[in-house]
Design an enzyme around this catalytic site. Structure first.
Site, PDB file in Angstrom:
ATOM      1  N   SER A  66       0.827  -1.205   0.000  1.00 50.96           N
ATOM      2  CA  SER A  66       0.000   0.000   0.000  1.00 50.96           C
ATOM      3  C   SER A  66       0.863   1.257   0.000  1.00 50.96           C
ATOM      4  CB  SER A  66      -0.912   0.029   1.228  1.00 50.96           C
ATOM      5  OG  SER A  66      -1.774  -1.070   1.225  1.00 50.96           O
TER       6      SER A  66
HETATM    7  N1  SAH Z   1       0.201  -5.293   4.233  1.00 53.87           N
HETATM    8  C1  SAH Z   1       0.808  -5.774   3.006  1.00 53.87           C
HETATM    9  C2  SAH Z   1      -0.164  -5.604   1.881  1.00 53.87           C
HETATM   10  C3  SAH Z   1      -0.019  -6.639   0.820  1.00 53.87           C
HETATM   11  S1  SAH Z   1      -1.338  -6.704  -0.364  1.00 53.87           S
HETATM   12  C4  SAH Z   1       2.141  -5.096   2.789  1.00 53.87           C
HETATM   13  O1  SAH Z   1       2.523  -4.237   3.614  1.00 53.87           O
HETATM   14  O2  SAH Z   1       2.850  -5.420   1.835  1.00 53.87           O
HETATM   15  C5  SAH Z   1      -2.478  -7.806   0.418  1.00 53.87           C
HETATM   16  C6  SAH Z   1      -2.002  -9.205   0.624  1.00 53.87           C
HETATM   17  O3  SAH Z   1      -3.126  -9.971   1.099  1.00 53.87           O
HETATM   18  C7  SAH Z   1      -1.504  -9.947  -0.613  1.00 53.87           C
HETATM   19  O4  SAH Z   1      -0.193 -10.350  -0.399  1.00 53.87           O
HETATM   20  C8  SAH Z   1      -2.458 -11.143  -0.738  1.00 53.87           C
HETATM   21  O5  SAH Z   1      -1.824 -12.322  -1.204  1.00 53.87           O
HETATM   22  C9  SAH Z   1      -2.939 -11.305   0.696  1.00 53.87           C
HETATM   23  N2  SAH Z   1      -4.192 -12.034   0.882  1.00 53.87           N
HETATM   24  C10 SAH Z   1      -5.342 -11.976   0.155  1.00 53.87           C
HETATM   25  N3  SAH Z   1      -6.284 -12.802   0.669  1.00 53.87           N
HETATM   26  C11 SAH Z   1      -5.719 -13.398   1.769  1.00 53.87           C
HETATM   27  C12 SAH Z   1      -6.175 -14.349   2.737  1.00 53.87           C
HETATM   28  N4  SAH Z   1      -7.411 -14.871   2.719  1.00 53.87           N
HETATM   29  N5  SAH Z   1      -5.332 -14.720   3.716  1.00 53.87           N
HETATM   30  C13 SAH Z   1      -4.069 -14.230   3.773  1.00 53.87           C
HETATM   31  N6  SAH Z   1      -3.573 -13.338   2.895  1.00 53.87           N
HETATM   32  C14 SAH Z   1      -4.377 -12.916   1.909  1.00 53.87           C
END
Ligand code: SAH
Length: 221
Positions: A66
């Protein structure tokens, strides 16, 4: 400190002043951690030079880290105390996880894509952050084994707050996550007091999909 690290430190200070403080982020602990934590380490070499830009940046596997302002806003809204146990769903690059680890006592992080979890784990280890327990799995189920959590945060957008998270949230606890449709969502803060749940809308946002049993179906576009 080599030249490169020196440059990154300058970029971080500028990021904190112009993107965070100037837009109303006022939590000193959040500002301090984001000034200190090397955001560029959480981003692969191809996009590393964009690490401090005012927008989301690709982290591989079709996911993004983000925008700094959104990370700061979510961290501020979560209001993590040094005693808190935090569940972080969608660890992705591990950047938000690292911030939570500095703010709270223990972080339980779940990521569904093994490759991302592996890289996030390696960066956290490199930075000497040792109060994170990271697993690969479906975070929409929460993590019953380590519940209750004082705080739950999610970096991916779901159609609603998963029921398991509300069950696994401690009394007086708070959840911050994006909720809504596939294109646009609302960042919301949910609180649990006396078994009752209250919900507050923070602002409109656009996040990647929360995919899982209590999220979106991966097979639908
Ligand atoms: N907070 C992260 C944001 C990554 S984007 C950062 O600082 O980089 C959101 C992430 O959520 C992705 O990596 C995606 O694979 C993950 N995601 C989506 N659905 C999910 C689920 N049900 N359980 C765990 N992770 C999930």
């Amino acid at each position: 400190m080599d030249t490169c690290e020196g440059n990154f430190a300058g970029l971080r200070r500028a990021m904190v002043e112009h993107q965070l403080r100037a837009r109303g982020i006022s939590d000193d602990r959040v500002l301090e951690v984001m000034t200190d934590l090397p955001r560029e380490k959480f981003i692969g070499p191809t996009h590393r030079h964009e690490a401090h830009e005012d927008r989301p940046v690709p982290i591989g596997s079709g996911q993004t880290i983000s925008q700094p302002y959104i990370v700061a806003l979510m961290s501020q809204e979560l209001a993590v105390a040094p005693t808190h146990r935090v569940l972080d769903v969608g660890a992705g690059s591990g950047y938000q996880t690292a911030i939570l680890a500095r703010l709270g006592r223990q972080v339980f992080a779940v990521e569904r894509i093994a490759e991302l979890a592996e890289r996030a784990g390696a960066v956290l280890t490199e930075l000497g952050i040792d109060n994170v327990t990271l697993t690969v799995g479906d975070g929409t189920l929460g993590w019953a084994e380590h519940a209750p959590f004082d705080r739950i945060i999610c970096g991916a957008a779901g159609p609603d707050v998963p029921e398991a998270w509300i069950e696994q949230l401690a009394e007086g606890g708070r959840i911050v996550m994006p909720v809504g449709g596939l294109e646009v969502q609302n960042l919301i803060a949910l609180e649990k007091h006396g078994g009752k749940v209250t919900r507050r809308d923070i602002c409109g946002v656009r996040f990647v999909k929360l995919i899982g049993q209590h999220g979106w179906d991966n097979n639908r576009p």
